[in-house]
Design a protein around this motif. Structure first.
Motif, PDB file in Angstrom:
ATOM      1  N   LEU A   1       0.875  -1.166   0.000  1.00 35.32           N
ATOM      2  CA  LEU A   1       0.000   0.000   0.000  1.00 35.32           C
ATOM      3  C   LEU A   1       0.915   1.219   0.000  1.00 35.32           C
ATOM      4  CD1 LEU A   1      -3.118   0.116   0.383  1.00 35.32           C
ATOM      5  CD2 LEU A   1      -2.720   0.452   2.802  1.00 35.32           C
ATOM      6  N   SER A   2       0.875   2.015  -1.081  1.00 38.31           N
ATOM      7  CA  SER A   2       1.831   3.123  -1.117  1.00 38.31           C
ATOM      8  C   SER A   2       1.150   4.481  -1.185  1.00 38.31           C
ATOM      9  CB  SER A   2       2.797   2.961  -2.296  1.00 38.31           C
ATOM     10  OG  SER A   2       3.822   3.916  -2.189  1.00 38.31           O
ATOM     11  N   PHE A   3       1.669   5.409  -0.415  1.00 37.63           N
ATOM     12  CA  PHE A   3       1.111   6.763  -0.360  1.00 37.63           C
ATOM     13  C   PHE A   3       1.662   7.635  -1.475  1.00 37.63           C
ATOM     14  CE2 PHE A   3      -0.989   7.217   3.883  1.00 37.63           C
ATOM     15  CZ  PHE A   3      -0.935   5.884   4.214  1.00 37.63           C
ATOM     16  N   GLU A   4       2.666   7.098  -2.193  1.00 41.41           N
ATOM     17  CA  GLU A   4       3.326   7.886  -3.228  1.00 41.41           C
ATOM     18  C   GLU A   4       3.870   6.896  -4.249  1.00 41.41           C
ATOM     19  OE1 GLU A   4       6.273  10.536  -5.167  1.00 41.41           O
ATOM     20  OE2 GLU A   4       6.454   8.475  -4.465  1.00 41.41           O
ATOM     21  N   PRO A   5       3.684   7.156  -5.557  1.00 42.27           N
ATOM     22  CA  PRO A   5       3.987   6.102  -6.537  1.00 42.27           C
ATOM     23  C   PRO A   5       5.427   5.593  -6.542  1.00 42.27           C
ATOM     24  CG  PRO A   5       3.281   8.166  -7.621  1.00 42.27           C
ATOM     25  CD  PRO A   5       3.041   8.338  -6.164  1.00 42.27           C
TER      26      PRO A   5
ATOM     27  N   ARG B   1      -0.411  10.435  -7.042  1.00 40.17           N
ATOM     28  CA  ARG B   1       0.149  11.784  -7.105  1.00 40.17           C
ATOM     29  C   ARG B   1       1.617  11.790  -6.670  1.00 40.17           C
ATOM     30  NH1 ARG B   1       0.702  15.759  -3.420  1.00 40.17           N
ATOM     31  NH2 ARG B   1       0.823  17.876  -4.246  1.00 40.17           N
ATOM     32  N   PRO B   2       2.532  12.132  -7.607  1.00 44.88           N
ATOM     33  CA  PRO B   2       3.953  12.100  -7.250  1.00 44.88           C
ATOM     34  C   PRO B   2       4.361  13.269  -6.352  1.00 44.88           C
ATOM     35  CG  PRO B   2       3.608  12.282  -9.649  1.00 44.88           C
ATOM     36  CD  PRO B   2       2.324  12.600  -8.988  1.00 44.88           C
TER      37      PRO B   2
ATOM     38  N   PRO C   1      10.653   8.719 -12.447  1.00 43.97           N
ATOM     39  CA  PRO C   1      10.135   7.847 -13.508  1.00 43.97           C
ATOM     40  C   PRO C   1       8.631   8.039 -13.747  1.00 43.97           C
ATOM     41  CG  PRO C   1      10.509   6.580 -11.508  1.00 43.97           C
ATOM     42  CD  PRO C   1      10.990   7.969 -11.220  1.00 43.97           C
ATOM     43  N   SER C   2       8.168   7.666 -14.930  1.00 42.92           N
ATOM     44  CA  SER C   2       6.739   7.771 -15.238  1.00 42.92           C
ATOM     45  C   SER C   2       6.004   6.562 -14.659  1.00 42.92           C
ATOM     46  CB  SER C   2       6.539   7.798 -16.749  1.00 42.92           C
ATOM     47  OG  SER C   2       6.859   6.525 -17.285  1.00 42.92           O
ATOM     48  N   LEU C   3       4.681   6.689 -14.540  1.00 35.80           N
ATOM     49  CA  LEU C   3       3.879   5.575 -14.022  1.00 35.80           C
ATOM     50  C   LEU C   3       4.029   4.337 -14.912  1.00 35.80           C
ATOM     51  CD1 LEU C   3       0.525   7.215 -12.830  1.00 35.80           C
ATOM     52  CD2 LEU C   3       2.304   6.207 -11.397  1.00 35.80           C
TER      53      LEU C   3
ATOM     54  N   GLU D   1      -5.563  10.949  -3.140  1.00 37.96           N
ATOM     55  CA  GLU D   1      -5.567  12.266  -2.511  1.00 37.96           C
ATOM     56  C   GLU D   1      -6.787  13.073  -2.957  1.00 37.96           C
ATOM     57  OE1 GLU D   1      -1.306  13.088  -1.940  1.00 37.96           O
ATOM     58  OE2 GLU D   1      -1.925  15.151  -2.350  1.00 37.96           O
ATOM     59  N   LYS D   2      -7.132  12.926  -4.257  1.00 36.26           N
ATOM     60  CA  LYS D   2      -8.303  13.624  -4.785  1.00 36.26           C
ATOM     61  C   LYS D   2      -9.564  13.105  -4.082  1.00 36.26           C
ATOM     62  CE  LYS D   2     -10.662  14.049  -9.077  1.00 36.26           C
ATOM     63  NZ  LYS D   2     -10.721  13.385 -10.378  1.00 36.26           N
TER      64      LYS D   2
END
Lengths: 651, 208
Positions: B79-83, B104-105, B119-121, B142-143
């Motif tokens: 579970l990650s809060f940032e990519p 959201r990076p 890096p890109s997604l 976040e949205k």
């Protein structure tokens, strides 16, 4: 989920709760009827100390103090134990170095009330400067070590430790590592003693006995044989310690010894490997290893593996015993288990698989190979000073005031992060208080003292600007400052006073002036510097970068010891308080038309709230991260930062 | 407490940046598992690493858990809060595991300084799915948190999504109830909404 303060004081024996290892130790302390606790915070021990402070605020039956350093804390708790009270002190592993003088000298005097020294080691150095193994100290001092394998044991070992300490009138160490201190686990609460339940503050009695408490050589000579006699009796006693046992296959030909938390990794590894035909010696007391239990364990075994983190403390005891008994079976340890960094399940699985000639359940090396691709494109994200951190502004002002050839000795605290780009204003960090000692030493080595006839001045003078935090200043900076002033150094010492011990979690210190029992006496650093005879003393607010820069420039002009106190509360603490009160703070934004894209705010100042927008080629402020110190507006030569209305909403 | 058989061991890895509420999320999941009758281990990092650096926490529960750290290749879910923090710890995820990430990076200072690139997604997906055989589900948590009423509930959006993982041993209602009684009264509404939005987002991504 209830508040930790409530849980640790719950009078609900049998209740199952989730506690952090350090919180469980605090619960164990009150279940064990502790009367006096004194400590200086240090990761990973700090939450134990903080939980004791929460307890003391609610329950007047417990005295708790944040001492100024580990040695002072040790002496406060030890004296309580001399007076017949149950007492504890706590520290991180390197804290024991500070307390070591008292520790090693007083061990021969023993105690009356139970006395436990909680020491939290930090293998892999998640928040430390070395990974020394406290069990080596224990062996050196001949003091028994209790080491939990779970959060439940972390709690239960305290009461047992008090009883052991009282039975033998000897010190006891409760050793954890980062992974036990910072592991949450299920715990069943035990009974609270009447003194705690009735909030009864206990007072001790000190019985004079110079032969015991005055360690002149004639008395001290009697200590050593007594200590050695005690530790062998304790070794015998630990055969029946409830935290030591043999489990697994009685008829197994192979055995594994698992001290402390390594037991958890060994259990997981054996289950993962699907291995059943082994015998396991679970050791809650890595020193001294109980030889009776060891003999029983080794009986019939053809080979043994010791899965031990860091130093081969258990391995050496086992090998010594086996050699003396003429037992000649292979005893593996550090040949299969690394001596550096922390124990992991992977390490335990790999060592056990090799020991038994098995394959590991997953191919770890294959995972590593696959991971190389990720490692290539993942940008580093080291910790950084917070947004609005006053230290950033102070470092920035120092860089502006002093030439880049200046030397910057620094110290232990959040501000050590000033070593990273873009600030790079930390050239040395060794140990608590070391900044001033090193600054003085460099001054003598490079310039000579102001008292010397050959003392260099003017162009040749090497500029030395040391930084040290408020808590570190009181911890061990004081004697170093006295030394520098007395021996006439030529240095600038900037005390970064954020009025709290921030790195370890916002503990009070003499500069804060608060105690868990009410107001303490606040000591101002500038008063101390003046009283000691510093040649120049100034107090500035680092949120005013220009004023801070000017004060450092003035300090640099003075031949002698200058002390600049940069005072501004810790931003993390201040914002936390504001959040709780539902207050707002200003946040800043970039006026696009004014931003020239010069990147000074990023490449020289480096606030984490400011980022580079590659598309517009302008700096941007992340409104979720900005805490509104306004440093960016002072740093930007083009006036491109301005405060906006609003700020963060109340949660 | 959820019905059915108790699992022997379930492993969750939570990653992100210090200050994002990772330890709170780990603690909430720990209590949810405890109240469901499981043995629990939560591994955390405190001290210097917490200051806006990369952070990893572990939540393990089951009838047979011991150490606090999930070994490489054993996490059921990440579970990650940032990519990029998902990619940083992808080696913990087992083959066939799930990776839920806020999309959201937050570029590290090093990226802004031009010392590293972000890096890109798609690049991340290539490694997470192609190399490690895990499913990568990035969404704007976040949205959804802002939609729920407060960006601070991002962690609860992610927990809501987590409960939709196939074979997740705790029921969504149980986890939601633990969150309801754990957060301050004035924050209950936003957190409940955040949880539901996370559940909904995961259902869509998993095509449930």
């Amino acid at each position: 989920m209830a508040k930790v303060t409530d849980i640790v004081l719950w009078d609900k024996p049998g209740e199952r709760v989730l506690l952090l290892g350090n919180q469980a130790i605090a619960r164990g302390a009150i279940e064990g009827n502790i009367a006096v606790f004194a400590a200086y915070p240090g990761t990973p021990s700090s939450e134990f100390t903080d939980t004791m402070a929460l307890i003391a605020r609610k329950n007047p039956g417990v005295y708790m103090e944040y001492s100024t350093n580990e040695k002072v804390a040790f002496e406060a708790a030890l004296s309580a134990a001399w007076s017949g009270l149950r007492a504890m002190t706590a520290m991180k592993h390197v804290g024991l170095n500070v307390a070591a003088d008292t520790f090693l000298s007083a061990v021969g005097m023993g105690v009356e009330g139970g006395f436990i020294i909680m020491v939290a080691d930090d293998p892999s150095m998640w928040s430390s400067q070395n990974e020394q193994d406290t069990r080596v100290y224990a062996k050196f001092a001949n003091v028994p070590v209790l080491e939990p394998s779970s959060v439940q044991e972390a709690k239960d070992m305290v009461k047992y430790g008090f009883e052991l300490s009282e039975k033998f009138k000897h010190f006891v160490i409760l050793r954890t590592t980062t992974r036990t201190s910072h592991m949450r686990g299920d715990v069943v609460l035990g009974e609270l003693p009447d003194d705690i339940r009735n909030e009864r503050r206990r007072f001790g009695e000190f019985k004079k006995d110079p032969e015991r408490f005055v360690d002149i050589p004639a008395h001290a000579r009697k200590f050593h044989p007594k200590i050695l006699e005690k530790i062998e009796k304790i070794r015998e006693e630990l055969n029946n310690c409830p935290f030591n046992w043999i489990e697994g296959d009685e008829n197994a030909k192979v055995g594994i010894i698992a001290p402390g938390l390594a037991y958890a990794y060994v259990k997981e590894a054996l289950a993962w490997l699907g291995v059943k035909n082994v015998r396991v010696l679970k050791l809650g007391t890595p020193f001294p290893v109980p030889y009776g239990l060891l003999e029983k364990f080794l009986d019939g075994l053809e080979k043994v593996l010791i899965v031990e983190e860091l130093e081969p403390v258990v391995e050496e005891q086992v090998k010594t015993w086996a050699y003396d008994k003429g037992l000649r079976i292979p005893i593996h340890g550090k040949d299969l288990v690394p001596r550096v960094y922390e124990m992991t399940t992977r390490r335990a699985v790999t060592a056990i698989a090799k020991f038994l000639g098995l394959e590991t359940p997953v191919d770890f090396e294959e995972i590593d190979r696959k991971y190389e691709k990720a490692a290539k494109i993942v940008p580093p994200r080291p910790p950084s000073l917070c947004p609005a951190c006053p230290h950033r502004n102070t470092f920035y002002a120092i860089r502006r005031a002093a030439s880049l050839r200046a030397i910057f000795p620094s110290d232990i605290g959040c501000y050590t992060l000033g070593v990273l780009p873009p600030l790079k204003t930390v050239d040395t960090t060794v140990a608590m208080g070391g900044s001033i000692g090193v600054a003085h030493g460099l001054s003598i080595a490079l310039n000579g003292s102001v008292a010397e006839k050959e003392h260099k001045e003017g162009k040749d003078k090497k500029v030395i600007v040391a930084t040290i935090g408020d808590s570190t200043f009181f911890h061990t900076g004081l004697p170093a400052l006295a030394n520098a002033i007395y021996n006439r150094s030529n240095v600038v010492i900037v005390v970064m006073d954020n009025e709290i011990t921030a790195m370890t979690g916002d503990q009070p210190n003499p500069g804060t002036g608060e105690t868990p029992h009410g107001p303490g006496k606040r000591i101002l650093i500038e008063d101390v510097a003046r009283a000691m005879g510093a040649d120049y003393v100034a107090v500035v607010d680092p949120y005013d970068i220009k004023a801070t820069e000017n004060a450092i420039r003035e300090a640099l002009k003075v031949d002698g010891v200058s002390v600049v106190v940069a005072r501004q509360p810790c931003a993390l603490y201040r914002i936390g308080q504001m959040r709780r009160r539902g207050e707002k703070w200003p946040i800043y934004r970039v006026i696009e038309e004014k931003c020239t894209g010069c990147k000074i705010c990023i490449n020289a100042y480096g606030c984490p709230a400011i980022y580079w927008d590659a598309e517009s080629k302008k700096a941007k402020v992340d409104p979720l991260i900005c805490w509104g110190c306004g440093g960016c507006a002072q740093v930007c030569p083009f006036g491109a930062f301005e405060p906006v209305d609003g700020g963060e909403k109340d949660e | 407490m959820s019905e059915g058989e108790m699992v022997r061991e379930y492993n969750i890895v939570i990653t992100g940046i210090g200050g994002q509420g990772i330890l709170t999320a780990a603690n909430l999941l720990g209590w949810a598992a405890l109240h469901a009758g499981y043995k629990v281990r939560v591994g955390e990092v405190h001290g210097m690493s917490q200051r806006f650096g990369s952070v990893i926490a572990y939540v393990r529960f089951g009838e047979d858990v011991y150490g606090a750290m999930v070994p490489e290749g054993k996490a059921d879910v990440l579970l990650s809060f940032e990519p990029v923090e998902a990619l940083r710890y992808v080696n913990y995820v087992k083959k066939g595991g799930l990776v839920f990430s806020n999309s959201r990076p937050v570029p590290p200072v090093q990226v802004s300084m031009g010392l590293a690139s972000y890096p890109s997604l798609d690049e991340m997906r290539e490694i997470i799915e192609g190399e490690f055989g895990a499913r990568f589900m990035a969404f704007d948590a976040e949205k959804l948190a802002v939609e729920a009423g407060n960006v601070i509930t991002t962690n609860v959006v992610l927990i809501g999504a987590l409960t939709q993982t196939p074979d997740f041993p705790l029921s969504a209602e149980h986890v939601k109830e633990v969150i309801r009684v754990s957060v301050p009264p004035k924050a209950v509404e936003a957190n409940m909404k955040a949880f539901d939005l996370g559940v909904k987002a995961a259902k869509e991504m998993l095509k449930l």
